[in-house]
Design an enzyme around this catalytic site. Sequence first.
Site, PDB file in Angstrom:
ATOM      1  N   GLY A  45      54.531  34.241  43.142  1.00 25.45           N
ATOM      2  CA  GLY A  45      55.633  33.799  42.290  1.00 25.45           C
ATOM      3  C   GLY A  45      55.249  33.829  40.821  1.00 25.45           C
ATOM      4  N   HIS A  46      54.050  33.339  40.509  1.00 26.42           N
ATOM      5  CA  HIS A  46      53.580  33.399  39.123  1.00 26.42           C
ATOM      6  C   HIS A  46      53.442  34.849  38.648  1.00 26.42           C
ATOM      7  CE1 HIS A  46      51.815  29.399  40.370  1.00 26.42           C
ATOM      8  NE2 HIS A  46      52.431  29.071  39.254  1.00 26.42           N
ATOM      9  N   GLN A 163      63.367  21.860  35.775  1.00 28.06           N
ATOM     10  CA  GLN A 163      62.458  22.157  34.677  1.00 28.06           C
ATOM     11  C   GLN A 163      63.008  23.273  33.801  1.00 28.06           C
ATOM     12  OE1 GLN A 163      57.946  22.622  34.963  1.00 28.06           O
ATOM     13  NE2 GLN A 163      58.576  24.751  35.032  1.00 28.06           N
TER      14      GLN A 163
END
EC number: 6.3.2.1
Length: 290
Positions: A45-46, A163
């Site tokens: 994902g990063h 976020q």
Amino acid sequence: MSTIEVLSTIAELHDRLGQARDRAALTGGDTRIVLVPTMGALHAGHLALVRRARALADIVVVSIFVNPLQFGAGEDLDSYPRTLDADLAALAAENVSFVFAPSAREMYPGGASDTRVTTGPVGSLYEGAARPGHFDGMLTVVAKLLNIVTPDAAVFGQKDGQQAFLVQRMVADLNVRTVIEVVETVREPSGLALSSRNRYLDDAGHTAAQALFAGLSAAVEAAPAGPTAALAAANARIGSQSLVKLDYLVIVHPLTLLTVPGDYRGPARMLVAARVGATRLIDNVSLTLG
């Protein structure tokens, strides 16, 4: 595979970014800088965020910093995985320009900052209710990183939907000259959202956690019948897994992140958080309520 420069001080980063800008300008390259803020323990994902950053600019900075301000009492600051060597190996194949990996003392030389960026009411909802002060700490370190790097853009993941919303709102409210790019959640074939916390799941927990995305998918299918039907469909699917203990399941308006009324029709987002054993997981999807 490239050699990455790992910088641990703000002064070093400023110096190297200035040189990179000058070099790019002389050679006709791209002088845009894109930041990918992370806390390390990198997964696919990063890396999707990094690839999006590479598509936006030649100069990519990945920050790796486990921010103490966003961990509350009893949370896992000390046990949070710190895997810098593995993270650098993963980033080496992604042609990242710089990794900024400061110490807590470098970021907070006088100890925890007295000056904080506060989130307002939305920051105390959902994840903020479960983790008081978390989002103030998150926004404070993001604001510091944006001021340190001064990137043209910064890339965040949609998995952490609240976020991403709060960062976008902070940038708009404070007139920060950085574009916030949000990349869709990267998932396992089962649908489970990739997360650094997935490593804490045993085999049974990993299977049980798949109910979260199954519930969100059921809500998307039921959404044409309205919010009540979407919530019922998700609750039924998630509730069928005894190992999953639901924290919250809400449908919110994408522009305010406030829960929608029962007669709402239009675009929305469903947010979910649950514990699977001792591991707390979050996820979200967009849906259209008919």
